[in-house]
Design an enzyme around this catalytic site. Structure first.
Site, PDB file in Angstrom:
ATOM      1  N   ALA A 189      62.334 129.876  63.800  1.00  0.00           N
ATOM      2  CA  ALA A 189      63.515 130.237  62.465  1.00  0.00           C
ATOM      3  C   ALA A 189      64.110 130.780  62.414  1.00  0.00           C
ATOM      4  O   ALA A 189      65.711 129.705  61.996  1.00  0.00           O
ATOM      5  CB  ALA A 189      62.003 131.630  61.955  1.00  0.00           C
TER       6      ALA A 189
ATOM      7  N   ARG B 213      75.836 122.531  57.875  1.00  0.00           N
ATOM      8  CA  ARG B 213      76.182 122.335  56.734  1.00  0.00           C
ATOM      9  C   ARG B 213      77.196 122.789  56.367  1.00  0.00           C
ATOM     10  O   ARG B 213      78.250 122.023  55.885  1.00  0.00           O
ATOM     11  CB  ARG B 213      74.962 122.718  56.095  1.00  0.00           C
ATOM     12  CG  ARG B 213      75.027 122.289  54.177  1.00  0.00           C
ATOM     13  CD  ARG B 213      73.731 122.782  53.997  1.00  0.00           C
ATOM     14  NE  ARG B 213      72.726 122.908  54.140  1.00  0.00           N
ATOM     15  CZ  ARG B 213      71.860 124.491  54.287  1.00  0.00           C
ATOM     16  NH1 ARG B 213      72.297 124.857  53.683  1.00  0.00           N
ATOM     17  NH2 ARG B 213      70.907 124.423  55.108  1.00  0.00           N
TER      18      ARG B 213
ATOM     19  N   SER C 109      60.659 124.731  63.961  1.00  0.00           N
ATOM     20  CA  SER C 109      60.601 124.998  62.550  1.00  0.00           C
ATOM     21  C   SER C 109      59.753 125.678  61.894  1.00  0.00           C
ATOM     22  O   SER C 109      59.138 124.852  60.937  1.00  0.00           O
ATOM     23  CB  SER C 109      61.279 124.604  62.348  1.00  0.00           C
ATOM     24  OG  SER C 109      61.780 124.139  60.328  1.00  0.00           O
TER      25      SER C 109
ATOM     26  N   CYS D  99      52.920 131.951  60.632  1.00  0.00           N
ATOM     27  CA  CYS D  99      52.196 132.962  59.878  1.00  0.00           C
ATOM     28  C   CYS D  99      50.736 131.600  58.756  1.00  0.00           C
ATOM     29  O   CYS D  99      49.937 132.668  58.802  1.00  0.00           O
ATOM     30  CB  CYS D  99      52.903 133.622  58.379  1.00  0.00           C
ATOM     31  SG  CYS D  99      55.297 133.879  59.055  1.00  0.00           S
TER      32      CYS D  99
ATOM     33  N   VAL E 299      65.576 127.217  78.663  1.00  0.00           N
ATOM     34  CA  VAL E 299      67.223 127.979  78.940  1.00  0.00           C
ATOM     35  C   VAL E 299      66.581 128.543  80.003  1.00  0.00           C
ATOM     36  O   VAL E 299      66.256 130.146  79.610  1.00  0.00           O
ATOM     37  CB  VAL E 299      68.250 128.451  78.121  1.00  0.00           C
ATOM     38  CG1 VAL E 299      69.338 128.951  78.818  1.00  0.00           C
ATOM     39  CG2 VAL E 299      68.335 127.214  76.749  1.00  0.00           C
TER      40      VAL E 299
ATOM     41  N   ASN F  15      65.011 133.827  59.332  1.00  0.00           N
ATOM     42  CA  ASN F  15      65.615 133.089  58.084  1.00  0.00           C
ATOM     43  C   ASN F  15      67.158 133.688  58.368  1.00  0.00           C
ATOM     44  O   ASN F  15      67.613 132.639  58.328  1.00  0.00           O
ATOM     45  CB  ASN F  15      64.138 133.019  57.378  1.00  0.00           C
ATOM     46  CG  ASN F  15      64.003 131.580  57.618  1.00  0.00           C
ATOM     47  OD1 ASN F  15      64.085 130.726  57.814  1.00  0.00           O
ATOM     48  ND2 ASN F  15      62.970 132.066  57.919  1.00  0.00           N
TER      49      ASN F  15
ATOM     50  N   TYR G 149      56.437 143.715  30.203  1.00  0.00           N
ATOM     51  CA  TYR G 149      55.015 144.239  30.108  1.00  0.00           C
ATOM     52  C   TYR G 149      54.329 143.402  28.570  1.00  0.00           C
ATOM     53  O   TYR G 149      55.790 143.105  28.316  1.00  0.00           O
ATOM     54  CB  TYR G 149      54.880 145.658  29.385  1.00  0.00           C
ATOM     55  CG  TYR G 149      53.504 145.571  29.090  1.00  0.00           C
ATOM     56  CD1 TYR G 149      52.372 146.197  29.197  1.00  0.00           C
ATOM     57  CD2 TYR G 149      53.651 146.318  26.947  1.00  0.00           C
ATOM     58  CE1 TYR G 149      51.133 146.398  28.172  1.00  0.00           C
ATOM     59  CE2 TYR G 149      52.747 146.079  26.308  1.00  0.00           C
ATOM     60  CZ  TYR G 149      50.839 146.018  27.493  1.00  0.00           C
ATOM     61  OH  TYR G 149      50.498 146.119  26.641  1.00  0.00           O
TER      62      TYR G 149
END
Lengths: 471, 471
Positions: free
Chosen positions: A12, A23, A40, A44, A82, A324, A448
């Site tokens: 994440a 980007r 990625s 969960c 790594v 994230n 409501y």
């Protein structure tokens, strides 16, 4: 000259950072090293995959390695572990089957995540003992469940409470730990007709939630046939090559599988070896921009600390949204737009069979007092919809505030599944993050209509009651 | 000497004030005059009573007159129509079958509510033309529906779109007005197998919501078989003693019943006659404590203005929560604890067949500009739960903010029923009321778990997109 942004860890935080950086600055060279093959992915979702509600492991992947490489132009190197960071040289060393690589960086993000804690219990290396931290864990568990469903269960147990209404029942299994993972896995296993015993060391499940929430969940687990054992610390997992029982101080419970859901710890060895400071929580310490004590080296996600919005102190709450968000912020920061990823409120949600629960902020009075507050807590139960509306249940809300300032400190909510405990927590999170008082919360002009709440939404009822007690 | 608190009107605002005042000061004499026989009823439940989901009109009553009198010790006088207020003498005059009463007061609350607008259309006095403002309106409509279901429908119409899958279909009926009441009643009538044509004067339903919300609701109404006619202003209701058609400029639609859901207006004549000032909205003007220009005379609920939290200007938004909250605040104020009932955000929610929608704050750009903002609006559609989770749909959120400050100005949300548009609006209401920016909202640490949202809840996605556009 082209700069290079190197990311260690492709889940994440890492992929959010890589994607956002590329980007925002397409000229930036972005290299991601991921030890495994999956990137990625939505860990969960693993309990729902094991449960059988999600059919393929691939569907948990939001963006595939190919998409990262081809569509997002990220140099993603899976199967690269790594093993060293050299901040002086500005390089990392990654080992792969193909050999070792030294990669230089201008900016580095450590997003090594967390690993499932295997508690110091004898026998956890036996076959049939699982954790649920990775995609491969999920795969193994799903295969176990599938084998058992196909009648290859090792033992043929007596039929226990979870199987009362079922023709067939799979073997008895143990879940060790009454947090989210433990509870979600109890649901997943019970749904597959296993007889589930859940061992929780402390006196209640979901310790981070309020007592009333824990009780509601515990009652519901029992109603659903889970044999819930509180204050039951597991001492040993016995057996031959395979597990045959879970042993506590008081009991020996025969099982043919044991899932350890006893929390996670941050993966920090790589960072620590490179001289990057860890905080008092044991996770990597960062500033508000997720930068570590080493310039241009950032840490985000499940390996790092964050600042708690209520206490103002560092906290370790490894959850997906923070990963994230903080990853994305690092992506912005390294491309020239310094971005704070924001504080955390320790918010969490869980579905447990047919109920749902959420918690946020500080509920524990000792923690609140340590942060300089004088906490007062009230719990109310209110109808989830207009009393006369044909559908509906109840929402039980525990709300805590500071006596002197009235500031909202934390909340825990529980309701039947679909009756809105989780989405209702959003308003309280907002109040927490805005430093609002209980009176402010009480005066929120919440939506409501009879199918959704009573005129006073349960959140407002809780605020009203607590405001009254604060007077 | 014992003080007397007199309340005119026995619904939400009036009974909330009376109950709170008596609870906080049991020595206070509390007298409530109510013109009708019903008090403290949930008018918002009437469409569901007409629909048949609620079996008895009594179940809409939260506290009965007997309970107010006996348990709460409130001198509640139903069947008493207050015809005069004399602020100089500090008295009100009430007419009843038993004669006229003059009652003196130390504090007075005007809670006369609102009445359904009957638009200036020819023929609205014909039999078969209904409004839905009062309990007796609800009773009449339910009786109409029951008669029709029992086959006593006046006409035997062709079977229209709402009846495609039904063996039997009731007569064609008209709903005039595409606001909450109109839409809820379209649902109620369609559920009872009526062929429903909904006439809306303007070019979209739910004008106070965003365009995308209106479109989603309109599409869904049509899917559900409602013959929705936009830009269709009703000119006349024709017929003999009974209605036989609804006529617009372009069409004549045969119907055997017409429901007028064309809004409400505040009942202010009594107040105005007593020299109490009305505001520019036409409702009674008050200060933050709901006190009118006349000392010790308060106004709350559907007859009164409130201050809009975004514009800071007076607004007329007659809804149940405000009435309850402001009534309660007056009860506290008159017993010695001056209490502001709080500003409103113009929040509203509606269920329309199988979708739900909510709105809050300021969405209209002209209104925003008049209040000194430079509004920018974005609309996003995001999954309501984790993409891989087996249940779920989408939430479409329109979010508006000020370009310069980034302050959140308003939102409109729509989703499938049960997918959380309404409860998700709570977080945005909180943001509005706290004066939060879009970036603040984007950083809220909202609860996440796959059965409830994606890692980034749709509210956060909307904030993220809008924040990006504001840059």
């Amino acid at each position: 000259m082209t700069e290079t942004f190197v990311v260690v860890g492709g889940d994440a935080a890492g992929m959010s950072a890589a994607s956002k950086a590329k980007r925002d600055d397409p000229d930036l060279e972005v290299v991601v090293f991921e030890r495994g093959q999956w990137v990625s992915y939505g860990a969960c979702g693993l309990p729902y995959y094991v449960k059988g509600e999600i059919q393929s492991l691939e569907s948990l992947v939001s963006v595939t390695p190919e998409e990262f490489r081809e569509e997002r132009d990220i140099d993603l190197r899976t199967g690269h572990d790594v093993v060293d960071i050299d901040p002086d040289d500005g390089t990392v060393t990654a080992d792969a089957d193909s050999g070792s690589t030294v990669q230089s960086y201008d900016h580095l993000l450590i997003a090594t995540g967390a690993s499932a804690v295997v508690p110091p219990i004898d026998g956890t290396d036996r076959e049939g003992v699982y954790t649920l931290g990775s995609m491969s864990d999920g795969k193994e568990l799903r295969e176990y469940v599938a084998r058992a469903r196909d009648g290859e269960s090792l033992q043929q147990p007596d039929r226990g409470p979870a199987c009362r209404y079922l023709e067939e029942c799979n073997g008895p299994v143990a879940v060790v730990g009454g947090g989210y993972i433990g509870i979600e896995m109890a649901e997943a296993l019970a749904a597959n007709e296993f007889e589930v015993t859940l061992f929780q060391r402390s006196d209640r499940v979901l310790k981070g939630f309020s007592g009333p929430t824990s009780e509601a969940v515990a009652d519901h687990l029992r109603e659903q046939g889970v044999d819930l054992r509180l204050e039951a610390e597991v001492r040993e997992v016995t057996g031959g090559p395979s597990v045959d029982a879970v042993v506590t101080e008081e009991d020996r419970v025969p099982v043919e599988m044991a899932l350890l859901g006893t929390g996670v710890r941050p993966r920090t060895a790589l960072a620590a070896d490179a001289g990057i400071e860890l905080g008092e929580t044991g996770a990597i310490e960062t500033d508000a921009f997720r930068e570590t004590n080493v310039s241009d080296v950032y840490a985000a996600g499940d390996c790092a600390e964050a600042t708690h919005v209520v206490t103002g102190d560092p906290a370790y709450v490894p959850l997906a949204l923070t990963a994230n968000r903080h990853g994305r912020a690092v992506g912005q920061t390294v491309t020239g737009t310094p971005t704070e990823g924001g504080d955390i409120a320790g918010t969490a949600a869980v579905k447990a069979f047919d109920i749902e629960a959420a918690r946020t902020g500080v509920l524990d009075h000792d923690t609140a007092r340590d942060a300089g507050f004088d906490p007062l807590t009230e719990t109310v139960t209110a109808k989830s919809r207009a009393g006369y509306y044909p559908e509906g249940g109840t929402v039980t809300i525990t709300l805590s505030a500071d006596r002197e300032s009235g500031r909202v400190l934390g909340a825990s909510l529980v309701s039947e599944y679909g009756e809105g405990a989780v989405h209702r927590s959003h308003a309280i999170v907002a109040a927490l993050q805005e430093g609002a008082t209980v009176s402010d919360l009480e005066n929120y002009d919440l939506a409501y209509a009879p199918p959704f709440n009573s005129t006073w939404d349960p959140v407002l009822v809780a605020a009203k009651v607590l405001a009254g007690s604060l007077e």
